[in-house]
Design a protein around this motif. Structure first.
Motif, PDB file in Angstrom:
ATOM      1  N   ALA A   1      36.413  88.171  26.831  1.00  0.00           N
ATOM      2  CA  ALA A   1      36.244  86.981  26.112  1.00  0.00           C
ATOM      3  C   ALA A   1      37.123  87.100  24.786  1.00  0.00           C
ATOM      4  O   ALA A   1      38.103  86.151  24.437  1.00  0.00           O
ATOM      5  N   LEU A   2      37.024  88.068  24.158  1.00  0.00           N
ATOM      6  CA  LEU A   2      37.747  88.418  22.675  1.00  0.00           C
ATOM      7  C   LEU A   2      39.282  88.531  23.250  1.00  0.00           C
ATOM      8  O   LEU A   2      40.026  87.902  22.393  1.00  0.00           O
TER       9      LEU A   2
ATOM     10  N   SER B   1      17.412  78.291  26.332  1.00  0.00           N
ATOM     11  CA  SER B   1      16.135  78.973  25.969  1.00  0.00           C
ATOM     12  C   SER B   1      15.731  80.063  26.751  1.00  0.00           C
ATOM     13  O   SER B   1      15.414  81.052  26.404  1.00  0.00           O
ATOM     14  N   ARG B   2      15.620  79.725  28.274  1.00  0.00           N
ATOM     15  CA  ARG B   2      15.357  80.724  29.056  1.00  0.00           C
ATOM     16  C   ARG B   2      16.409  81.856  29.214  1.00  0.00           C
ATOM     17  O   ARG B   2      16.189  83.323  29.200  1.00  0.00           O
ATOM     18  N   ALA B   3      17.797  81.710  29.376  1.00  0.00           N
ATOM     19  CA  ALA B   3      18.755  82.756  29.423  1.00  0.00           C
ATOM     20  C   ALA B   3      18.660  83.732  28.081  1.00  0.00           C
ATOM     21  O   ALA B   3      18.947  84.729  28.375  1.00  0.00           O
ATOM     22  N   MET B   4      18.488  83.195  27.008  1.00  0.00           N
ATOM     23  CA  MET B   4      18.644  83.838  25.866  1.00  0.00           C
ATOM     24  C   MET B   4      17.381  84.853  25.646  1.00  0.00           C
ATOM     25  O   MET B   4      17.346  85.913  24.730  1.00  0.00           O
ATOM     26  N   GLN B   5      16.345  84.784  26.472  1.00  0.00           N
ATOM     27  CA  GLN B   5      15.317  85.790  26.478  1.00  0.00           C
ATOM     28  C   GLN B   5      15.869  87.065  27.074  1.00  0.00           C
ATOM     29  O   GLN B   5      15.389  87.829  26.903  1.00  0.00           O
ATOM     30  N   ASP B   6      16.763  86.841  28.042  1.00  0.00           N
ATOM     31  CA  ASP B   6      17.359  88.437  28.494  1.00  0.00           C
ATOM     32  C   ASP B   6      18.330  88.840  27.422  1.00  0.00           C
ATOM     33  O   ASP B   6      19.036  88.189  26.428  1.00  0.00           O
ATOM     34  N   ALA B   7      18.478  90.320  27.559  1.00  0.00           N
ATOM     35  CA  ALA B   7      19.832  90.945  26.652  1.00  0.00           C
ATOM     36  C   ALA B   7      21.118  90.410  26.945  1.00  0.00           C
ATOM     37  O   ALA B   7      21.458  89.855  28.014  1.00  0.00           O
ATOM     38  N   GLN B   8      21.735  90.002  25.848  1.00  0.00           N
ATOM     39  CA  GLN B   8      22.890  89.487  25.731  1.00  0.00           C
ATOM     40  C   GLN B   8      24.120  90.195  25.866  1.00  0.00           C
ATOM     41  O   GLN B   8      24.127  91.234  25.110  1.00  0.00           O
ATOM     42  N   ASP B   9      25.450  90.104  26.394  1.00  0.00           N
ATOM     43  CA  ASP B   9      26.560  90.751  26.290  1.00  0.00           C
ATOM     44  C   ASP B   9      27.009  90.551  24.951  1.00  0.00           C
ATOM     45  O   ASP B   9      27.385  89.461  24.480  1.00  0.00           O
ATOM     46  N   GLY B  10      27.376  91.646  24.209  1.00  0.00           N
ATOM     47  CA  GLY B  10      28.048  91.529  22.745  1.00  0.00           C
ATOM     48  C   GLY B  10      29.612  92.053  22.631  1.00  0.00           C
ATOM     49  O   GLY B  10      30.057  92.031  23.895  1.00  0.00           O
ATOM     50  N   PRO B  11      30.269  91.701  21.689  1.00  0.00           N
ATOM     51  CA  PRO B  11      31.716  91.949  21.723  1.00  0.00           C
ATOM     52  C   PRO B  11      31.987  93.435  22.124  1.00  0.00           C
ATOM     53  O   PRO B  11      33.242  93.507  22.711  1.00  0.00           O
TER      54      PRO B  11
END
Length: 324
Positions: A309-310, A291-301
């Motif tokens: 990762a891909l 919950s806390r981490a997802m408040q920050d901008a996330q790395d996408g594909p």
């Protein structure tokens, strides 16, 4: 449809000839159980039946040999493979005088059995038949395509690899690059992490594979890719990798305790879901971390970490996509 290919006959003259050649050579092979060679007779299993070109007991194993000369429809090929698998019989597809061609020009039916045999094709020709008679054993010419072009060798049936599931093969294909990379990363990693010397070398290889001049080993280190790889591998392996944590709950809680890794939360949520450990996400400590981490901008594909990762774990994200 099969009959129409040969003006009403169920098989071509060449098919008939090769079938009886195989039976002759198989009967002369000391590894074949005497009297076990049978040509063109039905095998019944449950409500289904098939008529293999040749069947026998070879080296204690029930085998079926199907001659593939024409462009047999893929559903027929699959049906035969499934039938013999259910019946507990090892199947070998065999052709005559195979001439290697570029993969783009390989007949669809041959491409299908090529993959069934772990990227091998088996063929007979006059030279192989002559050597088989001299040695008193059924030999086949194995073809495989590794690196540039085709390779081949003459081999006995005994020297083939006979997996418990799947069709036999002579030479296994090399592991996919991402599998080999992951294996080397795991081999270099201890509970104390992945040492910098090994990490730097692997980072350099990974950067080259990404084909982006803006990415090098130093940049990958700065973005904490190593920690992400160990976290993903922990869930792939089912145990902590590169960590002294005792279980996966402790591992993900420790991983997300660092603010610099908050941007990996979306990636790790997908990994946890796809690897069958989604119940972990319901644990209060883990739920709070996400919950806390997802408040920050996330790395996408499209990000550097998303691309890594891909590249290394595409099967995880493909599974997630198909399930959604």
């Amino acid at each position: 449809m099969s009959a129409s290919q040969f003006q009403g006959a169920q098989e071509s003259p060449l098919h008939l000839r090769v079938k009886h050649l195989v039976a002759e050579l198989l009967a002369a092979d000391a590894r074949t159980e005497p009297g076990s060679v049978v040509v063109d007779e039905y095998v019944v299993h449950g409500d289904s039946r098939r008529r293999p070109d040749v069947r026998a007991i070879y080296d204690g194993k029930p085998i079926a040999i199907e001659i593939q000369l024409a462009t047999t429809q893929i559903p027929i090929i699959i049906a035969r493979e499934d039938f013999y698998r259910r019946e507990g019989r090892h199947l070998i597809w065999l052709t005559w005088n195979f001439v290697p061609v570029e993969r783009a020009h390989l007949l669809t039916a041959f491409e299908d059995i090529f993959y069934s045999h772990n990227k091998n094709l088996f063929s007979l020709d006059d030279a192989v038949v002559s050597e088989s008679r001299e040695r008193g054993a059924l030999l086949v010419r194995a073809f495989w395509e590794h690196g540039d072009g085709w390779n081949s060798k003459i081999t006995t049936l005994l020297d083939l690899e006979w997996p418990s599931s799947g069709l036999p093969y002579a030479v296994a294909p090399p592991p996919a690059w991402h599998d080999a990379f992951r294996a080397r990363w795991l081999a270099a990693t201890t509970v104390h992490g992945t040492p910098w010397a090994a990490r730097k070398e692997l980072y350099s290889e990974l950067a080259e594979k990404l084909g982006d001049d803006s990415i090098d080993a130093s940049m990958l280190e700065e973005t904490d890719i190593g920690a992400l790889l160990n976290a993903i591998l922990s869930f792939v392996e089912g145990k902590p990798v590169g960590s002294r944590q005792g279980n996966l709950t402790e591992l993900i809680n420790t991983f997300l305790a660092s603010e610099r890794r908050f941007r990996f939360a979306r990636i790790m949520r997908k990994v946890i879901t796809v690897t069958g450990t989604s119940e972990l996400l319901d644990k209060p400590s883990v739920a709070a971390k996400f919950s806390r981490a997802m408040q920050d901008a996330q790395d996408g594909p499209e990000s550097h970490t998303g691309r890594v990762a891909l590249l290394l774990f595409s099967e995880l994200f493909e599974k997630r996509k198909s399930a959604s």
